[in-house]
Every structure is written in structure tokens, then in C-alpha cells.
Design a protein around this motif. Structure first.
Motif: not given
Length: 238
Positions: A45-46, A134, A138, A160
Motif C-alpha cells: 500500500v505505502a 505508489f 495504493t 492517499r
């Protein structure tokens, strides 16, 4: 993630001062991994992480997160100094900007809502343009909009981090072949319009070393709120 006791941070600091911690313990807790001392977004995801404080115990917890999930990106109000068990991959000054206008004009723009089918093209576009981290998941953090031209994804922007009252605008990028057409600004205006319609305030982060992006964001109505210290960390060789 499983339910766990997470330590709250005391004091009257603004929620955006520790936006990563507040996102991971609030609206986006479902994307969090870690403990009561250190949390991060799931790696697909991040890479963003946060600690409850800068004690040795919290750095120990952060080290465990890196060992299990890979490098992390830490953004703090005060500069921190990790011990020799960490390797600093990158350091930079990050400016947090908040949108401060009463209204935003709706652009005449043909766009599409991106979904998981578009992820390969989104990954390719962000790899080319480097708007910031990214990953393959994400897109799950919020709404992402795109513009197609000549059969390819020419521009994109999305949401985000989210905390009560605020949503971050992120992954703003345009294929070099389609720059200068106002595509990024148009997508950002659409996102700002939607965020404001929910009663929230848009914000974003930009490298202080990127004067071109800063000028664009200022012209759109974003105002610098504060500087953050960005540090990308991994485990030092053993």
C-alpha cells in the motif's frame, strides 16, 4: 489488522503534525501493521511509518517492522537520529500544504475513475514520473482519477492519507508526452471539489526542492502549513 491497544499521543499538536500515525490509528487502521509503538502501512500500500515517540523501545519496534516488511518512510516535525542499526536511504525536506480557498471551479474535463484493472498502467506512469511512493494496492486508499489520450493513461491523481476532516491529494502525475495541457491541475480540481463536498479539507505534501510543483500548488490555493523531515530507512548491513 487485528484489534490492539494503541497508545494515544498527548498534547495539543495539530492532527496534521502526525498525519501518518493518526491515519494508521484512525480512518485507515485497516491498512496498518505493527504494534502500539510503531505502525506502518502494509508494504504493497505505502511505505509510510510512524512511532508513538522516539524512545529506544519505539526504534526497536520500528526495526522489527523493517525486518518484516521492508524499508519505511518516516516524516516528522522534529529531525530524528536513528542509531547505527538503521541505514538512511534518503533525507529530504517535505512541505505540507493545505488548501485554503472558499470554492474551486469545476473544470471541463473528461476523466475516468480508475480501479484495480488500471493498476499496471498506474504503476508504469508513476515509475516514469516519480510523483512519490505508489504501490500495487495504493489505489485502495481512496478515489483515483485518470485521463486517457491516444489509448494510454496520460495523467492521474488520487487520494492517499485520510484523517478526520482532511484528505491528502497524491500521485499527481502526467506522462511527459502530454504535459502542458492542464491535465494534472484539472484532475486535482476534481478531487478538491469532491473532498470539499464531503466537508473535508484537501492537503498534500511536496518536496521543498521542487519549486515548479510548489508554484503550481500555490496558484491553485494550497498554502504551506509546515515543514516536515522526511527520512527513508532500511536495516543497516549486519
Amino acid at each position: 489488522m487485528p484489534e490492539m491497544e494503541v497508545t494515544s499521543k498527548a498534547g495539543g499538536a495539530h492532527a496534521l503534525d502526525d498525519v501518518i500515525w493518526n491515519a494508521l490509528t484512525g480512518k485507515q487502521h485497516g491498512f496498518a501493521v505493527g504494534s502500539e509503538r510503531a505502525l506502518r502501512f502494509m508494504s504493497p500500500v505505502a511505505p509510510f511509518t510512524a512511532m508513538v515517540d522516539t524512545s529506544p523501545a519505539s526504534f526497536d519496534a520500528l526495526r522489527e517492522l523493517i525486518d518484516e516488511h521492508g524499508p519505511v518512510a518516516l516524516a516528522t516535525v522534529q529531525a530524528v537520529e536513528p542509531d547505527a542499526s538503521f541505514s538512511i536511504v534518503r533525507q529530504a525536506s517535505l512541505l505540507q500544504m493545505v488548501w485554503q480557498r472558499d470554492s474551486v471551479p469545476s473544470p471541463a474535463l473528461e476523466y475516468l475513475n480508475l480501479d484495480e484493472r488500471d493498476v499496471p498502467e498506474m504503476l508504469a506512469l508513476t515509475a516514469t514520473t516519480q510523483p512519490g511512493p505508489f504501490g500495487p494496492r495504493t489505489i485502495e486508499l481512496g478515489d483515483y482519477l485518470g485521463i486517457r489520450k491516444e489509448g494510454k493513461l496520460a495523467a492521474m491523481a488520487g487520494e492517499r492519507m485520510k484523517i478526520d476532516g482532511y484528505t491528502e491529494v497524491s500521485a499527481v502525475c502526467v506522462d511527459p508526452a502530454f504535459r502542458g495541457q492542464g491535465l494534472a491541475a484539472g484532475l486535482m480540481k476534481r478531487l478538491i471539489e469532491a473532498i470539499c463536498a464531503r466537508g473535508e479539507t484537501p492537503f498534500l505534501h511536496v518536496l521543498a526542492s521542487n519549486p515548479g510543483a510548489l508554484a503550481i500548488y500555490r496558484a491553485m490555493g494550497f498554502v504551506e502549513r509546515r515543514e516536515l523531515h522526511l527520512m527513508v530507512l532500511e536495516r543497516a548491513p549486519r
